[in-house]
Design a protein around this motif. Structure first.
Motif, PDB file in Angstrom:
ATOM      1  N   MET A 257       0.833  -1.197   0.000  1.00  0.00           N
ATOM      2  CA  MET A 257       0.000   0.000   0.000  1.00  0.00           C
ATOM      3  C   MET A 257       0.873   1.256   0.000  1.00  0.00           C
ATOM      4  N   ILE A 258       0.314   2.337  -0.465  1.00  0.00           N
ATOM      5  CA  ILE A 258       1.030   3.598  -0.537  1.00  0.00           C
ATOM      6  C   ILE A 258       1.461   4.080   0.837  1.00  0.00           C
ATOM      7  N   SER A 259       0.713   3.722   1.874  1.00  0.00           N
ATOM      8  CA  SER A 259       1.031   4.173   3.229  1.00  0.00           C
ATOM      9  C   SER A 259       2.365   3.627   3.727  1.00  0.00           C
ATOM     10  N   LYS A 260       2.868   2.546   3.090  1.00  0.00           N
ATOM     11  CA  LYS A 260       4.127   1.953   3.502  1.00  0.00           C
ATOM     12  C   LYS A 260       5.334   2.606   2.834  1.00  0.00           C
ATOM     13  N   LEU A 261       5.091   3.495   1.899  1.00  0.00           N
ATOM     14  CA  LEU A 261       6.190   4.136   1.197  1.00  0.00           C
ATOM     15  C   LEU A 261       6.773   5.274   2.032  1.00  0.00           C
ATOM     16  N   PRO A 262       8.065   5.588   1.863  1.00  0.00           N
ATOM     17  CA  PRO A 262       8.713   6.640   2.665  1.00  0.00           C
ATOM     18  C   PRO A 262       8.115   8.010   2.406  1.00  0.00           C
ATOM     19  N   ARG A 263       8.212   8.883   3.425  1.00  0.00           N
ATOM     20  CA  ARG A 263       7.602  10.199   3.324  1.00  0.00           C
ATOM     21  C   ARG A 263       8.312  11.096   2.307  1.00  0.00           C
ATOM     22  N   TRP A 264       9.590  10.783   1.993  1.00  0.00           N
ATOM     23  CA  TRP A 264      10.302  11.622   1.044  1.00  0.00           C
ATOM     24  C   TRP A 264       9.829  11.411  -0.392  1.00  0.00           C
ATOM     25  N   LEU A 265       8.971  10.411  -0.574  1.00  0.00           N
ATOM     26  CA  LEU A 265       8.476  10.129  -1.920  1.00  0.00           C
ATOM     27  C   LEU A 265       7.760  11.335  -2.525  1.00  0.00           C
ATOM     28  N   GLU A 266       6.920  12.005  -1.713  1.00  0.00           N
ATOM     29  CA  GLU A 266       6.144  13.135  -2.235  1.00  0.00           C
ATOM     30  C   GLU A 266       7.044  14.264  -2.743  1.00  0.00           C
ATOM     31  N   LEU A 267       8.070  14.611  -1.962  1.00  0.00           N
ATOM     32  CA  LEU A 267       8.961  15.687  -2.362  1.00  0.00           C
ATOM     33  C   LEU A 267       9.716  15.325  -3.633  1.00  0.00           C
ATOM     34  N   GLY A 268      10.235  14.113  -3.682  1.00  0.00           N
ATOM     35  CA  GLY A 268      10.953  13.673  -4.868  1.00  0.00           C
ATOM     36  C   GLY A 268      10.067  13.651  -6.098  1.00  0.00           C
ATOM     37  N   ALA A 269       8.828  13.168  -5.934  1.00  0.00           N
ATOM     38  CA  ALA A 269       7.897  13.098  -7.057  1.00  0.00           C
ATOM     39  C   ALA A 269       7.543  14.494  -7.551  1.00  0.00           C
ATOM     40  N   PHE A 270       7.377  15.437  -6.625  1.00  0.00           N
ATOM     41  CA  PHE A 270       7.069  16.821  -7.006  1.00  0.00           C
ATOM     42  C   PHE A 270       8.201  17.413  -7.840  1.00  0.00           C
ATOM     43  N   ILE A 271       9.437  17.234  -7.395  1.00  0.00           N
ATOM     44  CA  ILE A 271      10.579  17.803  -8.111  1.00  0.00           C
ATOM     45  C   ILE A 271      10.722  17.159  -9.485  1.00  0.00           C
ATOM     46  N   LEU A 272      10.573  15.841  -9.548  1.00  0.00           N
ATOM     47  CA  LEU A 272      10.681  15.156 -10.830  1.00  0.00           C
ATOM     48  C   LEU A 272       9.588  15.611 -11.796  1.00  0.00           C
ATOM     49  N   ALA A 273       8.382  15.769 -11.285  1.00  0.00           N
ATOM     50  CA  ALA A 273       7.279  16.233 -12.129  1.00  0.00           C
ATOM     51  C   ALA A 273       7.542  17.648 -12.632  1.00  0.00           C
ATOM     52  N   ALA A 274       8.087  18.500 -11.766  1.00  0.00           N
ATOM     53  CA  ALA A 274       8.414  19.868 -12.176  1.00  0.00           C
ATOM     54  C   ALA A 274       9.496  19.869 -13.247  1.00  0.00           C
ATOM     55  N   ILE A 275      10.484  18.986 -13.108  1.00  0.00           N
ATOM     56  CA  ILE A 275      11.531  18.861 -14.120  1.00  0.00           C
ATOM     57  C   ILE A 275      10.921  18.478 -15.468  1.00  0.00           C
ATOM     58  N   ALA A 276      10.065  17.453 -15.449  1.00  0.00           N
ATOM     59  CA  ALA A 276       9.437  16.997 -16.688  1.00  0.00           C
ATOM     60  C   ALA A 276       8.533  18.059 -17.289  1.00  0.00           C
ATOM     61  N   GLY A 277       7.780  18.757 -16.438  1.00  0.00           N
ATOM     62  CA  GLY A 277       6.912  19.814 -16.934  1.00  0.00           C
ATOM     63  C   GLY A 277       7.701  20.930 -17.582  1.00  0.00           C
ATOM     64  N   CYS A 278       8.838  21.262 -17.019  1.00  0.00           N
ATOM     65  CA  CYS A 278       9.707  22.305 -17.568  1.00  0.00           C
ATOM     66  C   CYS A 278      10.253  21.877 -18.927  1.00  0.00           C
ATOM     67  N   VAL A 279      10.768  20.647 -19.011  1.00  0.00           N
ATOM     68  CA  VAL A 279      11.312  20.140 -20.271  1.00  0.00           C
ATOM     69  C   VAL A 279      10.223  20.079 -21.341  1.00  0.00           C
ATOM     70  N   ASN A 280       9.046  19.626 -20.956  1.00  0.00           N
ATOM     71  CA  ASN A 280       7.969  19.491 -21.933  1.00  0.00           C
ATOM     72  C   ASN A 280       7.500  20.855 -22.441  1.00  0.00           C
ATOM     73  N   ALA A 281       7.477  21.844 -21.560  1.00  0.00           N
ATOM     74  CA  ALA A 281       7.105  23.194 -21.990  1.00  0.00           C
ATOM     75  C   ALA A 281       8.100  23.745 -22.998  1.00  0.00           C
ATOM     76  N   VAL A 282       9.387  23.508 -22.759  1.00  0.00           N
ATOM     77  CA  VAL A 282      10.410  23.924 -23.720  1.00  0.00           C
ATOM     78  C   VAL A 282      10.193  23.202 -25.049  1.00  0.00           C
ATOM     79  N   GLY A 283       9.828  21.903 -24.956  1.00  0.00           N
ATOM     80  CA  GLY A 283       9.550  21.151 -26.165  1.00  0.00           C
ATOM     81  C   GLY A 283       8.372  21.706 -26.937  1.00  0.00           C
ATOM     82  N   LEU A 284       7.301  22.012 -26.240  1.00  0.00           N
ATOM     83  CA  LEU A 284       6.109  22.535 -26.904  1.00  0.00           C
ATOM     84  C   LEU A 284       6.360  23.902 -27.532  1.00  0.00           C
ATOM     85  N   LEU A 285       7.198  24.698 -26.909  1.00  0.00           N
ATOM     86  CA  LEU A 285       7.467  26.044 -27.420  1.00  0.00           C
ATOM     87  C   LEU A 285       8.586  26.070 -28.459  1.00  0.00           C
TER      88      LEU A 285
END
Length: 222
Positions: free
Chosen positions: A1-29
């Motif tokens: 279950m997700i509850s068993k995953l470490p708490r740092w997962l959320e922060l890491g996922a946020f940063i990775l998503a922001a990285i991908a969103g930034c790269v994709n925006a550059v791609g679209l533009l």
């Protein structure tokens, strides 16, 4: 279950998503208005190019698809097992992603089309880093599946099933990170064009170093 995953997962996922969103925006533009963090649109463009017999475009779109695949395969080579666990080579994968993005930045500023392939490979590598574990499907380079999963969860809760709040929060964090990363990418591209890719590349390095330091501290305390 997700509850068993470490708490740092959320922060890491946020940063990775922001990285991908930034790269994709550059791609679209800048990559002829083409996304590189996910492949649905590219696959459709490939099909349309085959119908129109535009073979230069066919090979170009096929190259982007193949590059994403190669990046994912590289991640699969580095990371073993489906469980999220400290000590695995996430930092190595992040450093390789940074190198790919910096290489894409250099190529694109020189007007070389293969920069698109390098950026796509970087996104494929990142997307493969976070996969299915402990009941949570995490993808950080696109949000279609997250919206689908949230809809399914909401519908199931209306039917009386338990609502996994932490899983929902994780998905929302990734969505917000991707959107904010896109905002940053658009701002940077307007200011410095393809040099904008230096920022997500640098974020990968920072995240890799933070992961290595955190892992070392945990090991010393155990």
């Amino acid at each position: 279950m997700i509850s068993k995953l470490p708490r740092w997962l959320e922060l890491g996922a946020f940063i990775l998503a922001a990285i991908a969103g930034c790269v994709n925006a550059v791609g679209l533009l800048g990559f002829e208005h083409q996304s590189v963090s996910h492949l649905s649109g590219t696959a459709s463009l490939l099909g349309a190019s085959m119908f129109n017999a535009s073979w230069v475009s066919v090979f170009h779109f096929a190259g982007i698809l193949l590059s994403f695949f190669v990046g994912a395969a590289l991640s699969g080579l580095l990371l073993h097992g489906s469980a999220l666990k400290l000590g695995r080579h996430y930092d190595t994968a992040l450093l390789i992603e940074s190198v790919l993005l910096l290489s894409a930045c250099y190529a694109l500023t020189k007007g070389q089309f293969y920069g698109h392939y390098l950026a796509s490979a970087a996104c494929g590598l990142q997307n493969s880093m976070a996969t299915t574990y402990s009941g949570a499907v995490v993808r950080t380079t696109h949000v279609t599946g997250l919206f689908t999963d949230l809809g399914i969860m909401l519908g199931a809760s209306l039917r009386g099933e338990a609502f996994d709040k932490r899983k929902a929060v994780l998905f929302l964090i990734i969505i917000i990170g991707f959107i904010l990363g896109g905002t940053l990418g658009a701002f940077l591209f307007k200011a410095v064009s393809f040099l904008a890719l230096i920022v997500p590349a640098g974020a990968c390095v920072v995240l890799a170093v933070a992961y290595r330091v955190y892992t070392s501290r945990v090991r010393r305390c155990t």
